[in-house]
Design a protein around this motif. Structure first.
Motif, PDB file in Angstrom:
ATOM      1  N   GLU A   1       0.820  -1.205   0.000  1.00 33.07           N
ATOM      2  CA  GLU A   1       0.000   0.000   0.000  1.00 33.07           C
ATOM      3  C   GLU A   1       0.859   1.263   0.000  1.00 33.07           C
ATOM      4  OE1 GLU A   1      -2.823   0.584  -0.958  1.00 33.07           O
ATOM      5  OE2 GLU A   1      -4.269   1.183   0.589  1.00 33.07           O
ATOM      6  N   ASN A   2       2.108   1.102   0.372  1.00 30.02           N
ATOM      7  CA  ASN A   2       3.038   2.234   0.360  1.00 30.02           C
ATOM      8  C   ASN A   2       3.659   2.427  -1.020  1.00 30.02           C
ATOM      9  OD1 ASN A   2       4.315   4.370   1.543  1.00 30.02           O
ATOM     10  ND2 ASN A   2       5.543   3.159   2.971  1.00 30.02           N
TER      11      ASN A   2
ATOM     12  N   ARG B   1      -2.289   4.833  -5.094  1.00 35.15           N
ATOM     13  CA  ARG B   1      -2.345   6.164  -4.506  1.00 35.15           C
ATOM     14  C   ARG B   1      -0.969   6.576  -3.988  1.00 35.15           C
ATOM     15  NH1 ARG B   1      -1.574  10.315  -3.243  1.00 35.15           N
ATOM     16  NH2 ARG B   1      -2.817  11.933  -2.190  1.00 35.15           N
TER      17      ARG B   1
ATOM     18  N   ARG C   1       2.307  10.151  -4.877  1.00 38.26           N
ATOM     19  CA  ARG C   1       2.890  11.167  -3.987  1.00 38.26           C
ATOM     20  C   ARG C   1       4.084  11.841  -4.663  1.00 38.26           C
ATOM     21  NH1 ARG C   1       3.419   7.385   1.231  1.00 38.26           N
ATOM     22  NH2 ARG C   1       4.163   6.047  -0.444  1.00 38.26           N
TER      23      ARG C   1
ATOM     24  N   PHE D   1      -7.781   4.957   2.305  1.00 40.79           N
ATOM     25  CA  PHE D   1      -7.897   6.039   1.336  1.00 40.79           C
ATOM     26  C   PHE D   1      -7.112   5.647   0.102  1.00 40.79           C
ATOM     27  CE2 PHE D   1      -9.183   8.304   5.085  1.00 40.79           C
ATOM     28  CZ  PHE D   1     -10.167   9.168   4.601  1.00 40.79           C
TER      29      PHE D   1
ATOM     30  N   SER E   1      -6.854  13.065  -0.586  1.00 39.91           N
ATOM     31  CA  SER E   1      -5.837  14.117  -0.481  1.00 39.91           C
ATOM     32  C   SER E   1      -4.553  13.552   0.093  1.00 39.91           C
ATOM     33  CB  SER E   1      -6.348  15.231   0.435  1.00 39.91           C
ATOM     34  OG  SER E   1      -6.356  14.759   1.772  1.00 39.91           O
ATOM     35  N   ASP E   2      -3.471  14.291  -0.118  1.00 40.55           N
ATOM     36  CA  ASP E   2      -2.178  13.856   0.445  1.00 40.55           C
ATOM     37  C   ASP E   2      -2.286  13.673   1.953  1.00 40.55           C
ATOM     38  OD1 ASP E   2      -0.977  13.785  -1.958  1.00 40.55           O
ATOM     39  OD2 ASP E   2       0.332  15.532  -1.653  1.00 40.55           O
ATOM     40  N   GLU E   3      -3.013  14.572   2.592  1.00 40.14           N
ATOM     41  CA  GLU E   3      -3.113  14.504   4.040  1.00 40.14           C
ATOM     42  C   GLU E   3      -3.899  13.275   4.490  1.00 40.14           C
ATOM     43  OE1 GLU E   3      -4.977  17.878   5.764  1.00 40.14           O
ATOM     44  OE2 GLU E   3      -4.363  17.344   7.800  1.00 40.14           O
TER      45      GLU E   3
ATOM     46  N   PHE F   1      -4.256  10.558   2.854  1.00 42.43           N
ATOM     47  CA  PHE F   1      -3.502   9.352   2.559  1.00 42.43           C
ATOM     48  C   PHE F   1      -2.361   9.158   3.569  1.00 42.43           C
ATOM     49  CE2 PHE F   1      -0.359   6.784   0.217  1.00 42.43           C
ATOM     50  CZ  PHE F   1      -1.143   5.659   0.020  1.00 42.43           C
ATOM     51  N   GLU F   2      -1.712  10.236   3.930  1.00 45.64           N
ATOM     52  CA  GLU F   2      -0.639  10.146   4.923  1.00 45.64           C
ATOM     53  C   GLU F   2      -1.191   9.649   6.262  1.00 45.64           C
ATOM     54  OE1 GLU F   2       0.919  13.829   6.269  1.00 45.64           O
ATOM     55  OE2 GLU F   2       2.576  12.916   7.345  1.00 45.64           O
TER      56      GLU F   2
ATOM     57  N   TYR G   1      -3.864   7.902   6.776  1.00 52.05           N
ATOM     58  CA  TYR G   1      -4.267   6.496   6.644  1.00 52.05           C
ATOM     59  C   TYR G   1      -3.043   5.582   6.792  1.00 52.05           C
ATOM     60  CZ  TYR G   1      -4.855   2.378   3.572  1.00 52.05           C
ATOM     61  OH  TYR G   1      -4.813   1.133   3.017  1.00 52.05           O
ATOM     62  N   LEU G   2      -1.961   5.924   6.147  1.00 50.86           N
ATOM     63  CA  LEU G   2      -0.794   5.037   6.182  1.00 50.86           C
ATOM     64  C   LEU G   2       0.023   5.163   7.462  1.00 50.86           C
ATOM     65  CD1 LEU G   2       1.074   4.757   2.777  1.00 50.86           C
ATOM     66  CD2 LEU G   2      -0.473   3.144   3.866  1.00 50.86           C
TER      67      LEU G   2
ATOM     68  N   PHE H   1       6.830  11.741   5.196  1.00 48.11           N
ATOM     69  CA  PHE H   1       5.798  10.695   5.127  1.00 48.11           C
ATOM     70  C   PHE H   1       4.694  11.073   4.152  1.00 48.11           C
ATOM     71  CE2 PHE H   1       7.965  10.202   9.154  1.00 48.11           C
ATOM     72  CZ  PHE H   1       8.322   8.864   9.077  1.00 48.11           C
ATOM     73  N   ARG H   2       4.429  12.357   4.028  1.00 51.25           N
ATOM     74  CA  ARG H   2       3.424  12.789   3.064  1.00 51.25           C
ATOM     75  C   ARG H   2       3.978  12.692   1.647  1.00 51.25           C
ATOM     76  NH1 ARG H   2      -0.119  17.858   4.609  1.00 51.25           N
ATOM     77  NH2 ARG H   2      -0.311  16.421   6.341  1.00 51.25           N
TER      78      ARG H   2
END
Lengths: 172, 977, 122, 423
Positions: free
Chosen positions: B683-684, B870, B874, C29, C34-36, C38-39, C41-42, D407-408
């Motif tokens: 997922e990463n 997803r 990034r 997500f 959104s990036d936020e 997704f961040e 969530y992970l 991380f983002r």
């Protein structure tokens, strides 16, 4: 090495069929196809050379003479053809051992964290034997233990070691 | 005087059998003990009081205790593969023929050079090493530290592997009782009568604890309990079993001694019990505390209870003329026991103003001097007690009298053994009048249900006499004594030992407090108090009382250090148990493993599998073998045991939709009968596995994973199916072990397989590249996949696992004239690299995404989602600045080193050389006869032809040209043959 | 050394028969978030000191993933329940509150329907 | 200004010891003071472990900021600083890691002199065993990376390893030793002494170390930090540094943000002391154990972590078994030694297993956490970089890559690719 706590025998002629299905919906069909009643959770049903083992809420394992595995697989697949189900002949996937004798449970107590001695006569428990997964059910005065084929030698070594003379768990 | 040793009493000794003499050696000298002795009692019987040297000052040390709390009497035991350092003489049963040696002294126990430290004690207070050896800087590394290290350590290091074996066992009980004294036995009986399963663990070879020694009809009481207990089938009593630790959720670890130090027994030496207890009764008794007076470490100064034990249990006299020093009634029992054994008691020195309980009166009645309000000002003698200097306890140590004595029995009161209670969070309370920490029932260790998982009982709970069941006489209160005399001078405190093994004295603890190391943990760490091999069993309470006084705060405000398992040191071999040699870890074998072994395979570990790396012939290097294997495959035909590849069945109406989420590419559109290569990301976003999926039927796929990925990928799929898409109708099954799989590879592969006969049409038309078929071959049911990881014509044949070797041998039989060659993983790696195929673990390392590898063709643009999609959007992952896969062609013909970096101009802000790429795979290609490599390079695919530099220390800088990663058969015609 | 009871097969399994899986009830997500989001969530984790909901797999048993409510300090287990729940069940909440009266859920409501696959991939 | 703590405690030296010996050590002063907190400080640091104290020390020494309170829930150095296996090395694969760990190593090399406190830094050499082909690849790659980072490391052969370490079994039946990554400058230090030495130096600069003072809340206004509430009252501050290792999430929660952190138990154990037999620090990642011998003679052994959140400072027994059997396989003589003591620490694991030195969503709150199982070795470098971040409000080059934003962005610093673990 002679075994003292239990006699360890590798069972080479067991066939196995894995069944995954909604066991409530498909129960009657499975029972009819295997000729065995549906086992309760954590239990086995045995009739003659066939044992039907409960493995998880949606999984059974039919253990039978290897020669019958192919036919049984087909029969089950046919019986479940209208269900969302998975039937596989997994006869070659596992190593199986009989552990027999008065102290068979002691030998297993050296390897398995689950309380095997407390298991009822028709019980089955999936657990761990030292560093590998296994399933154990009672057969006669002893137990059958199955694990993966590739680690059969390891399991055999564990069991023989656990049954060494002079290592009874009785208090001394 | 008897022939059992000069200090063996002529009678008494409940545990020994004088009829069986046991010869043993100590420091090369032949001695004799008797059946039932411990090493310590046997040494004492032989007049060997001094048994070791202390850690820091190398002071002479004799036993202080008679049990597991002993800090001093530690010996080297055994020889060679059965040598064990730091063996506790007071708990080790004597076995005939034992070889024991004293420790931490050179050249001998009596004359030890290291004892010079003792003379320098003024210069070596607690923590002195933090304050010196600072300058000059190199001196610490090269001079001071080596000296400190050489002088540290107690016993010698074993040099050999262990000749003994060990085992483990799991236990289950409603109730586990720790301690086989009268409290434990009584609790076991009470619980046993209710039908509960009860396991009682006793650390020594005898049940009964102190009761038989301390109470007139003690043994009879114990025997009566045992008789009833033995009649209960639901109660198990284990002797020689030390409960070493209590862990969360009632998990109790215990060590059962089976054949300790008896190499002839032929059974495991020790067994580690892992018992899941419904509840634990901690009936582990109490330990006597020393008194802190000057000279309390001289050999012959022994705990009063230990003196009593040596006399009563072993019929051994630690001395002939005793002085008892105490602050309580219990120590008077020692005087009585000594008198009964015919020993002299010169005096009882009692710190209390008065002593009028039944026990003191009984001693007085025997004509013994009882000096109340008195204290010890010092001990005459160095290596043994010669006399006791008396003073008033309330004073500052002015000597009033010297009494001749050869043994001092001291008692500072008792401390409950609260270790198991505390291991898992049980809290303690301080009792001011009893001067002890005892278990606080309101704050127990709690189990899985949040309720108390242990109950303390008897002396362990602070009920020292357990009068209810022992019928003990009433005792008068003790007087807490932490320093003797009360106003001892600073200089006297430099001679008052708290921790006998580590040489921590009252002065050290006071210094720690003075310097601000005020937390009890700071004090412990600064002084090493309680960090010796006895873990402070005899020293801790005295130490923290001294600390409390120095800080002018009540003892509970100081608190205790954390009790950590194990209760007594636990042999590492016991912890490792059966997991040695062949059983160290499971070794996974394919059905063909035996063939590989008998045909000279050199194996490499891949997870728990062993895979043939290559099959060197006699006199052939691995490198040459690999080259030969590759040439044979490319020229004719070779076989690879691919059974270890993961095989997962995915079946159900939603299987296609599910696989589209698992893979970056589309699997739902794969036609039945066809195969497709796919990539799996986490997922990463990172690429974690790859392999070929085959569509078996409308609703069933067979997914191949890497060898290491089988279990992981199956678990990954089940995770998503069970936890995220639980309403999707998909079943998976990991059938890796059901199939043996053999890759039959090379231009002659089809010819060979056709010779085996069967029902499967292997022609290119019937079974094209990336197709699969099912039927029989060589009389064996099989699935055959036309997939290729080598670039050659290739068939992967899957047969039922237990027929794998049969099939392999039939192949080799049939292919002999074709020069059929088994090949290993290294040949496989090189051939795939020649083709520019990536390898999970080589081109990927957990930081690489498929886009880095030029594999956009394997990523569906049509799909709205897949695991990892997803993440790959990034900013850093979609950046054009990522390193991308290219081929690398060595400029000078040298093979590039694996993992080497390509440098870029300049350095970064931290002064590190900038880089612009690295080598991920590199080989000498036997096919092309030149080096080939792949790597990840900044903007790599846009820089074809550029030369990169790879500097390597001690070698000429490597240079390589950026090229296409496909080095061999770019058109792919060979695989399609 | 924890013991947890698997809600699927009913067996009390010890830790070595289980595989831990981290914080429970994370909402996935995917693309379009959104990036936020997704961040979070992970990576963003409650990591509470106290009541915690987490995932476990009965790896050496029936193979099922399940969820456990546990105190990360005392390691007390309040209960285990099936993995197919978007938030802890009312029974679990009650079991926690029986032991930790001051604890309150930090989610707002339990969605009426379980998250369907379609809604994630539309 | 001078950071040398001579004014309040007296300079430590062999002469001082000789002087004190004559008067039975009655003249030694406190190593650090234990004042009550003032109402306000320029900088409040939560956490008086190695990282927090080092942050304070370098704020004073490098940036001239001494109006600092370091507040500690328990006793200073009582967290992971006092319960690790004391390994120091800098042979990391990724550039940002190698930079900060090598900075730390360089500072360790002179730390005893800098602090006038012998932290017993012992550069005895550190060896990471390669026991699979995969490890060989990973470690050779690390050697090449280290060379470009200015970190001297070597690849050594099994025979060289056997010579350096006679107790090793290089021909183990399952995992023979195939070579190793050797860093001669690696080693150990006395963990408590590192905390005590920094504490003494901070105290000498006039900073307040306040022990037994638990933080109960973080006050913010307009997105900026205002004060912390503690068991000893409210303490105002201009800047707040959270340096609390395993409890980072708890304190961050008070300040209103979440971290990519999970707290898990890591276990270690020591054997009884024996005479010197192991002059190297050994890490064996295939079988997952590490080993060194302390100056007292104990074999110090570390192993794996639990996979579940745990604040109990106790780990699960099976990890002790895994570690011990693995080490016995490679060091057979260990079998007859005895485990003296085992313990656990709470380590904070980040999403990429690399640390965080970062500003946060709240103005003037900075966080230093996520060192996982490898924090001790980083202490001086971490403190140095954190001091720079706190003093300037933005990271210097050492901390630049360790921000929360990675991380983002998906810009991870992943060490596991080579080493397997990051101890």
């Amino acid at each position: 090495m002679a075994e003292a706590l239990a006699k360890i025998t590798e069972l080479k002629d067991l066939g196995m069929v894995q069944i995954r299905a909604d066991l409530v919906r498909a129960g009657d069909a499975i029972a009819a196809a295997t000729g065995l009643a549906m086992p309760a959770a954590n239990a086995t049903v045995t009739d003659g050379a066939r044992t039907l083992c409960w493995m998880s809420p949606d999984e059974l394992l039919l253990v039978l003479p290897k020669a019958e595995a192919r036919e049984a697989t087909q029969a089950l697949a046919d019986a479940l053809s209208t269900e969302h189900a998975l039937v596989l002949d997994v006869s070659d996937m596992r190593a199986a051992f009989a552990i027999e004798g008065a102290r068979a449970a002691q030998a297993l107590a050296k390897l398995c964290p689950a309380d095997i001695a407390a298991m009822p006569a028709d019980g089955i428990r999936r657990t761990r034997a030292a560093q590998v997964a296994c399933g154990i059910w009672r057969r006669g005065e002893g137990f059958v233990l199955i694990g993966f084929r590739s680690v059969g030698d390891y399991i055999g070594g564990l069991l023989r070691g656990a049954a060494r003379p002079g290592t009874e768990l009785d208090p001394r | 005087m008897s022939d059992n040793g000069p200090f063996r009493l002529s009678r008494g000794g409940r545990l020994i059998d004088r009829a069986y003499q046991l010869p043993f050696r100590f420091d090369g000298r032949q001695m004799r003990g008797v059946q039932g002795d411990t090493i310590a009692s046997a040494l004492l019987a032989n007049g060997q009081l001094m048994m070791g040297r202390s850690f820091k000052y190398h002071r002479p040390r004799g036993p202080v205790a008679s049990g597991a709390e002993e800090p001093n009497a530690l010996l080297g035991l055994g020889q060679g593969g059965r040598f064990e350092p730091n063996q506790r003489a007071t708990t080790t049963p004597l076995v005939g023929g034992m070889v024991t040696t004293s420790q931490n002294c050179w050249p001998s126990l009596n004359f030890d050079i290291g004892a010079v430290n003792n003379k320098l004690y003024r210069f070596l207070p607690a923590g002195f090493y933090y304050k010196t050896f600072i300058h000059p800087r190199p001196a610490w590394k090269h001079l001071f530290e080596p000296i400190i290290r050489r002088s540290a350590g107690l016993g010698k290091a074993p040099t050999e592997g262990d000749l003994d074996t060990y085992e483990q066992a799991y236990g289950h009980a409603d109730l586990v009782v720790v301690g086989g004294g009268i409290a434990g036995l009584t609790a076991a009986l009470e619980a046993g009568r209710t039908g509960k399963t009860v396991t009682l663990l006793e650390q020594t070879p005898q049940f009964g604890g102190r009761t038989p020694t301390d109470h007139a009809d003690g043994q009879a009481r114990i025997d009566a309990l045992l008789a009833e207990l033995h009649a209960l089938p639901n109660v198990t009593l284990r002797r020689n079993t030390m409960a070493t630790g209590l862990y969360d959720h009632g998990y109790l670890i215990a060590r059962e001694a089976l054949a300790d130090h008896d190499p002839n027994a032929g059974i495991p030496r020790q067994r580690l019990w892992r018992i899941r207890a419904g509840h634990v009764v901690v009936a582990s008794g109490a330990l006597e505390r020393p008194l802190s007076f000057a000279g309390n470490d001289v050999p012959g100064v022994i705990l009063a209870s230990a003196v009593r034990d040596f006399v009563d249990l072993y019929g051994v006299a630690p001395g002939r003329n005793l002085v008892v020093v105490t602050n309580n009634d219990d120590a008077y029992r020692t005087a009585l026991t000594a008198l009964d054994a015919g020993l002299a008691v010169a005096a009882v020195i009692d710190a209390r103003p008065t002593a009028q309980g039944a026990l003191p009166e009984a001693v007085r009645a025997r004509g013994v001097r009882v000096l109340t309000g008195s204290a010890v000002a010092g001990i005459k003698g160095g290596q043994a007690v010669e006399g006791v200097k008396l003073c008033a306890h309330s004073g500052s140590g002015d000597v009033t009298e010297v009494i001749a004595a050869d043994c001092v029995a001291m008692s500072g009161g008792w401390s409950p053994v609260v270790h198991l209670w505390s291991h898992c969070g049980g809290k303690l309370s301080w009792s001011e009048d009893r001067a002890m920490f005892y278990p606080d029932l309101a704050r127990p260790p709690t189990g899985a249900d949040g309720a108390a998982m242990a109950t303390p009982l008897g002396a362990a709970a602070g009920d020292l006499t357990v009068a209810e069941v022992t019928g003990a006489v009433a005792e008068q209160p003790l007087l807490p004594v932490w320093v003797m005399p009360v106003n001892a001078t600073r200089k006297m405190k430099f001679k008052m030992w708290l921790d006998f093994q580590n040489d921590v004295k009252v002065s050290d603890v006071e210094l720690a407090a003075q310097e601000g190391y005020q937390s009890v943990e700071h004090t412990k760490r600064y002084t090493t108090l309680g960090m010796a091999t006895d873990q402070g069993k005899v020293s801790n309470i005295n130490g923290l009382a001294v600390l409390s006084k120095a800080l002018n705060q009540p003892i509970p405000a100081t608190g205790t250090t954390t009790f950590r398992p194990p209760y007594t040191p636990l042999t590492l071999g016991t912890i490792g148990a059966e997991a040695r040699g062949e059983l160290f870890q499971p070794l996974r074998k394919t059905d063909i493993h035996g063939w590989h072994e008998s045909n000279g395979a050199f194996f490499e570990p891949v997870g728990h599998w062993r895979r043939p790396y290559c099959y060197p012939k006699a006199g052939e290097s691995h490198h040459d073998a690999v080259a030969r294997e590759i040439r044979a495959v490319r020229a004719s035909v070779g076989t690879l045991d691919a059974s270890t590849l993961g095989k997962i069945i995915v079946k159900g109406p939603d299987a296609g939709k599910f696989l589209d989420m698992m893979y970056t590419g589309l699997m739902s559109t794969l036609p039945v009968g066809k195969c497709r290569y796919g990539l799996i990301c986490n997922e990463n976003g990172f690429l974690v596995d790859d392999g070929v999926a085959a569509r078996l039927s409308e609703d069933t796929w067979l997914v191949h994973t890497t060898t290491g990925g089988a279990d992981r990928m199956h678990a990954h799929m089940e995770d998503w199916l069970q936890c995220e898409w639980w309403d999707w109708k998909v079943y998976t099954a990991n059938v890796t072990e059901q199939w043996s799989q053999v890759a039959v590879v090379g231009p002659k592969a089809r010819v060979l397989l056709e010779r085996l006969g069967g029902t499967i049409d292997l022609s290119a038309e019937a079974l094209p590249f990336m197709g699969w078929a099912e039927g029989e071959i060589a009389g064996i049911p099989a699935r055959i996949f036309r997939i290729s990881f080598s670039g050659e014509l290739s068939f992967e044949v899957a047969v039922p696992a237990k027929r794998g070797r049969e099939f392999w041998e039939k192949l080799h039989e049939a292919g002999r004239d074709l020069g059929i060659t088994p090949y290993g993983t290294e040949a496989m790696h090189i051939m795939r690299a020649e083709k520019g195929f990536i390898m999970i673990g080589d081109e990927t390392d957990g930081t690489v995404i498929p886009q880095d590898l030029g594999m956009s063709w394997a990523i569906s643009k049509k799909k709205p989602d897949y695991i990892g999609k997803r993440a790959q959007e990034r900013s850093f992952m979609s950046s054009p600045e990522r390193w991308k896969l290219v081929g690398l062609e060595s400029v000078d013909g040298r093979v590039l080193p694996d993992g080497v970096y390509a440098v870029a101009e300049g350095s970064n802000a931290n002064g590190q050389r900038n880089t612009q790429g690295r080598v991920t795979s590199t080989y000498m290609s036997p096919t092309l006869n030149r080096p080939i490599a792949m790597g990840l390079v900044l903007h790599g695919p846009n820089r074809m032809g550029e030369v990169l530099e790879f500097p390597v220390q001690g070698a000429e800088t490597y240079k390589a040209r950026i090229v296409d990663p496909v080095f061999y058969d770019k058109e792919g015609s060979r695989a399609n043959g | 050394m924890l013991t947890l009871t698997c809600p699927y097969c009913g067996n009390a399994a010890e830790e070595t028969e289980l595989a831990p899986g981290g914080e429970a009830h994370l909402k996935r997500f995917g693309p379009g978030s959104s990036d936020e989001q997704f961040e979070d969530y992970l990576f963003a984790r409650k990591n509470p000191k106290g009541v915690h909901f987490e995932r476990w797999r009965h790896a050496y048993g029936c193979g099922k993933w399940f969820l456990a409510a546990r105190d990360t300090v005392t390691l007390e287990v309040f209960g285990t329940y099936k993995a197919q729940t978007p938030n802890p069940t009312p029974e679990i909440v009650a079991a926690v509150q029986a032991k930790r009266p001051n604890w309150t859920p930090d989610w707002t409501s339990t969605p009426a329907t379980t998250t369907s696959a379609e809604s994630l991939t539309e | 200004m001078s950071a040398s703590p001579t004014n309040s405690t007296g300079k430590y030296s062999v002469f001082a010891i000789a002087r004190e010996a004559m008067r039975l050590h009655s003249g030694w002063k406190r190593a650090w003071q234990s004042p009550e907190p003032k109402k306000k400080y320029k900088v409040v640091i939560i956490g008086a472990g190695g990282h927090g104290l080092a942050t304070a020390y370098y704020l004073g020494k490098n940036h001239g900021i001494t109006d600092i309170a370091i507040i500690e829930k328990g006793w200073l150095g009582g967290g992971n600083t006092g319960r690790n296996t004391t390994i120091i090395r800098s042979n990391y694969l990724q550039d940002p890691s190698a930079a900060i760990f090598d900075k730390a190593l360089k500072l360790y090399e002179g730390l005893s002199q800098d602090l006038n406190y012998n932290v017993m830094f012992s550069p005895r050499g550190l060896l990471m065993l390669a026991q699979t082909e995969h490890e060989i690849r990973g470690y050779k790659r690390t050697v090449y990376a280290n060379q470009l980072q200015g970190v001297a490391t070597d690849w050594v052969s099994p025979q060289q390893i056997k010579e350096m370490l006679p107790i090793i079994n290089i021909d183990g039946p399952r995992y023979p030793v195939l070579g190793g990554l050797y860093q001669a400058r690696g080693g150990t230090a006395r963990h408590d002494a590192v905390a005590w030495g920094y504490a003494r130096a901070c105290s000498a600069m006039g900073m307040d170390i306040i022990q037994n003072c638990e933080v109960t809340g973080v006050e913010t206004a307009n997105g900026q930090v205002k004060a912390v509430n503690t068991g000893k009252g409210r303490i105002e501050c201009d800047k707040l540094a959270i340096v609390v290792a395993g409890h980072s999430s708890v304190v961050a929660e008070m300040a209103g943000f979440r971290l990519p952190i999970e707290s898990v138990a890591l276990q270690a154990l020591v054997s009884e002391p024996i005479k010197p037999c192991c002059d190297l620090v050994i890490m064996a990642n295939t079988v997952h154990g590490y080993l060194s011998q302390s100056d007292k003679g104990e074999m110090v052994i570390g192993g794996g972590t639990d996979g579940f959140n745990n604040y109990s400072q106790r780990g699960s027994w099976q990890h002790v078994e895994e570690t011990v059997r693995a080490l016995i396989e490679t060091f057979p003589m260990l079998s007859r030694l005895k485990m003296l003591r085992q313990w656990g620490g709470i380590v904070d694991m980040t999403g990429d297993r690399s640390p965080i030195l970062s500003s946060t969503p709240v103005g003037n709150i900075f966080v230093n956490c996520g060192w996982g199982t490898g924090g001790f070795k980083a202490i001086p470098g971490s403190g140095w970089a954190m001091a720079e971040l706190v003093a300037n409000g933005r990271p210097g080059p050492l901390a630049a890559e360790f921000g929360l934003n990675r991380f983002r962005e998906g810009r991870f610093i992943d060490e596991s690719v080579a080493a397997g673990v990051a101890h």
